[in-house]
Design an enzyme around this catalytic site. Structure first.
Site, PDB file in Angstrom:
ATOM      1  N   GLU A  97      40.237  30.582  38.180  1.00 12.84           N
ATOM      2  CA  GLU A  97      41.666  30.848  38.294  1.00 12.84           C
ATOM      3  C   GLU A  97      42.243  29.893  39.315  1.00 12.84           C
ATOM      4  O   GLU A  97      42.692  28.816  38.965  1.00 12.84           O
ATOM      5  CB  GLU A  97      41.904  32.317  38.673  1.00 12.84           C
TER       6      GLU A  97
ATOM      7  N   GLU B 174      40.948  41.126  46.975  1.00  7.97           N
ATOM      8  CA  GLU B 174      42.025  41.254  45.992  1.00  7.97           C
ATOM      9  C   GLU B 174      42.349  42.714  45.714  1.00  7.97           C
ATOM     10  O   GLU B 174      43.516  43.107  45.655  1.00  7.97           O
ATOM     11  CB  GLU B 174      41.626  40.566  44.698  1.00  7.97           C
TER      12      GLU B 174
END
Length: 872
Positions: free
Chosen positions: A468, A742
């Site tokens: 990502e 996260e």
């Protein structure tokens, strides 16, 4: 003492070489025993002699260039002195001149680029990572130059050598921009590298972001083009001032060397047996090399701009804190810190001996936890060429990791001494620190600093490890106040905002990550994400005093607000359209992180109010008074729509969630102060009902503690802040985290990694609470932009006995430290020259005002009013 000038700088750079602007703004610090700057003299010295410009007033931050604009390649020395009015009679003292700052422009016009784009090969295999190509050329110099400059940009990543010596210390150059719109260029001083007579120049060039495999959900190849290439312009200046460009276009030769495969996500394979020794020196036999393709500079559609931020560099090296030999034969290393970077190893062994390096953030079940990396395999490979001891690290890849395993490590070599983790990120200056009596809270702050470092790799990304690593707008939107305090991040953010404006759609929509990669995520813009267009420039104005960023981004700011307003109904409320809402609310199911407790359209409407207000204030600062009125009116209209849609006639919100209440309190969305107080009381109740565990996502987390404190519930804020059970800020700390996760539960209490597909151990967004630590716990907050004046108002809560913070503001170091003294409080403050501090002590009706110097304030039970004394 005689006033001293220090830290003379241009723009947001620590050096002023290869600038991409003809009118660089200047900043400096003043050290003096009080007084006020009355004027500044800026001296510019060129080959034609010195010129002095006098500027009346007290400004010393991002001062407008007072001379004729620089021409391309133009070099000057600049220094500053100031006049200071001191004493009641305003006696004037003149400082010494500062040290000289060398200011040199890069190539400012497109026509300055006369060299060609050199393309090694048109062939491309989409099934695997591709090699790094080598380019070389030789040239002769009949006379030794007075100056030699190399200007470079590339479609792909490059490294440069001249005469066997590396040029520059950049990594992953030229960095990642919206390549279809702009390429960043670098300038290098190679005067000491070129020699009289025969010379050679060499480039290694790899796919990188330009042509490599990037993005999630399968990712994409060749996003920006099918061919990598380098545009290099070498210029030498003779002693008579004549500048000559070395024409290399027909001299280039190309081949594949030791880097046989490389990808940002996948890793790098290097075979030392294939590396051509001496390839960048004169006289090397390149008869077997091919002719590359040569394209005119006009074949590049994008703008070419010199970099406005410091480059990515190798920042530090970490030794392993633990090394063990596993039953499999692998050597496992724990570096004690989750980083963005690479491994460097010093090895020797038999020719053909193959070593593989595996990377992971965590261990799970006694093995490297690689499932969360998804398609980012993160494996490097080195094949020994034989004979001598060699030190190697990959060149065109980067990994996020704390743990590494070395497969096939040579017997007899001590990995603890011969392997290091190399930390890579943009070379920003650290500007913010925090400590307090609770070591877990201090550790939370340290973890946030590391996550910012690991994710400011050329641009602000979400994570440095999995497939990502995108410039997510929502992450930096919530983190911008913290980012602008912790590091001198103005260059990185200014550069990224240019890409945001370039990627913005005609209707004002902002992609959810910038640069945009079409890899399966919904393209429609989301509120709170697209609002980065307004919020990030505003944070830079507040913290850096950078009015220029408002001017640069004002059209983009307006366009976003107009886009969001177009999604509202006639009454001002937003009720439809794509919205990520309060992303990663812990109540949201793992498979749908946006399905939190708070209505996503409440979030959208609240953000339209906030961003409209920001754009109105920016318009006022830029002298756009009609636009100021328009956006204030838009904000008021949207506010009424918010209140009609989400607040009942009783004054209570229709659906009371911690995030919804926090937004309404922190952003003044209630109609009356009574409603706000009621909302604060209800927020405190909800926090208590949740056992002081986190119940907010991306949107609510940065502001919930502020909302509690603003409505008088400071004990609730501190209990929430110091909670250690999951979900909480300190739960990851209790689990040994060294960065911000996260998800609140990226690792479960039993040590298993969260089973969701989206799990990272290095995201800074939920660490945005450190801004609360700076402003409320330690008590330092800007009052005017750039900390020209600032508030000192510590608000101690239960569980904290002392706290301190330091910030290298645009005017100089600010330090605040407080500690409890029984029931009283002692506060120490250091105020830099040119600023004013407003110190609010408990029990005082109004703040004390302090100018430059060191001060102590005390508030005691027997002395309710704060006392002040000057510290020598």
């Amino acid at each position: 003492m005689i006033a001293q000038i220090s830290r003379l700088r241009a723009e947001h750079r620590t050096n002023a070489f290869g600038l991409g602007t003809a009118t660089p703004r200047l900043s400096w610090w003043v050290a003096a025993d009080g007084g006020v700057q009355a004027w500044a003299e800026i001296e510019r010295t060129t080959a034609r002699g010195p010129i002095v410009a006098r500027i009346d007033g007290d400004e010393q931050v991002l001062v407008t260039w007072p001379f004729e604009p620089l021409r391309s390649r133009e070099r000057s020395e600049v220094r500053v002195r100031v006049g200071i009015n001191v004493g009641e009679g305003r006696e004037q003292q003149v400082s010494a001149w500062s040290s000289a700052l060398v200011v040199e422009a890069g190539l400012l016009e497109r026509d300055d680029w006369a060299s060609s784009l050199i393309i090694p090969s048109e062939t491309a295999d989409h099934s695997r990572c591709r090699p790094a190509w080598m380019l070389r050329a030789e040239f002769d110099l009949a006379t030794a130059p007075v100056r030699a400059r190399l200007y470079v940009t590339a479609q792909g990543l490059y490294r440069t050598e001249i005469n066997g010596r590396r040029v520059g210390d950049d990594e992953l150059a030229p960095g990642w921009t919206s390549y279809g719109h702009r390429l960043r260029a670098q300038a290098y001083d190679v005067t000491e590298t070129v020699v009289l007579g025969s010379n050679a120049i060499g480039f290694e060039i790899a796919d990188g972001w330009f042509r490599g495999h990037i993005g999630f959900d399968g990712g994409v190849w060749d996003l920006y083009g099918a061919n990598v290439g380098v545009l290099a312009q070498l210029e030498v200046t003779a002693d008579d001032g004549t500048i000559r460009r070395i024409d290399l276009d027909k001299k280039w030769r190309t081949a594949v060397g030791g880097t046989i495969a490389t990808g940002l996500y996948e890793g790098e394979s290097f075979d030392a047996r294939l590396h051509p020794e001496g390839w960048s020196t004169a006289g090397f036999d390149d008869s077997g090399w091919m002719h590359p393709l040569v394209r005119p500079v006009e074949s590049i559609d994008a703008r070419i701009e010199h970099a406005i931020a410091e480059p990515v560099r190798q920042i530090e090296r970490l030794a392993p804190v633990m090394v063990e030999r596993l039953p499999s034969g692998r050597v496992r290393l724990d570096f004690g810190q989750n980083i963005s970077g690479r491994l460097e190893m010093t090895v020797r062994g038999a020719s053909g001996h193959r070593i593989r390096l595996h990377h992971a953030e965590v261990l799970e079940g006694g093995e490297l936890g690689i499932r969360a990396l998804r398609a980012a395999t993160s494996v490097d490979e080195y094949v020994i060429g034989g004979g001598e001891v060699r030190t190697w690290q990959p060149r065109f890849t980067i990994h996020g990791f704390r743990f590494a395993e070395i497969e096939n490590w040579p017997d007899g070599l001590d990995a603890s001494a011969l392997v290091r983790a190399v930390v890579l990120h943009t070379d920003m200056e650290r500007t913010g620190w925090f400590e307090c009596s609770d070591p877990n809270l201090t550790k939370l702050h340290d973890n946030t600093v590391w996550s910012m470092r690991d994710n400011f790799v050329d641009l602000p990304t979400d994570c440095p490890q999995r497939d990502e690593r995108m410039g997510w707008t929502g992450d930096i939107q919530v983190f911008a106040p913290a980012a602008t305090y912790l590091y001198g991040s103005g260059g990185v953010l200014s550069s990224w905002l240019r890409d945001l404006a370039d990627e913005q759609h005609e209707d004002g929509a902002v992609p959810n990550f910038v640069p945009w990669v079409p890899c399966g995520f919904p393209e429609p813009a989301s509120p709170a994400w697209g609002d980065a267009a307004a919020v990030v420039p505003w944070a830079m104005w507040q913290r850096f005093g950078d009015r220029g960023i408002l001017a640069q981004q004002f059209s983009s700011m307006r366009a976003w607000v107009e886009h969001l307003a177009s999604r509202a109904d006639e009454d001002g409320a937003i009720r439809s359209g794509f919205s990520l809402g309060d992303w990663l609310d812990p109540a949201a199911p793992p498979e749908d992180p946006g399905a939190g407790r708070t209505d996503r359209y409440l979030v959208a409407t609240a953000y339209l109010v906030r961003s409209s207000r920001i754009v109105a204030e920016a318009a006022e600062l830029l002298g756009e008074h009609a636009l100021r009125s328009r956006y204030h009116a838009l904000a008021d209209h949207t506010l009424r729509g918010f209140q009609d849609e989400h607040i009942a006639r009783t004054g209570r919100m229709h659906v009371e969630t911690p995030t919804g209440l926090s937004l309404a309190i922190a952003w003044n969305l209630f109609a009356t102060e009574g409603q706000r107080e009621t909302g604060g009381r209800r927020l405190s109740e909800l926090v208590a009902e949740g056992d002081y565990r986190i119940s907010t996502g991306f949107v609510g987390t940065p502001i919930i503690c502020d909302a509690l404190v603003q409505t008088g519930h400071i004990d609730s804020a501190y209990r929430l802040l110091l909670e250690r059970e999951c979900p909480s800020w300190l739960y990851p700390v209790s689990m040994g985290a060294t960065t911000i996760w996260e998800r609140w539960d990226s690792m479960l209490p039993d040590g298993r990694v969260n089973p969701g597909d989206m799990t990272s151990f290095n995201h800074y967004a939920l660490g945005a609470v450190v801004d609360f630590l700076h402003r409320i716990v330690a008590g330092l907050a800007p009052r005017e932009s750039g900390y020209r004046s600032f508030n000192v108002a510590p608000q101690p809560g239960p569980g904290i006995d002392c706290a301190s913070t330091e910030h290298l503001s645009p005017y100089g170091p600010i330090r605040v430290a407080w500690q409890r003294d029984g029931d009283g409080l002692n506060v120490d403050v250091e105020v830099p020259f040119g600023t004013t501090a407003y110190i609010q002590m408990p029990g005082d009706d109004s703040p004390h005002i302090a100018t430059s110097g060191r001060h102590r304030f005390s508030a005691a039970p027997s002395q309710p009013k704060g006392q002040i004394c000057l510290l020598t």
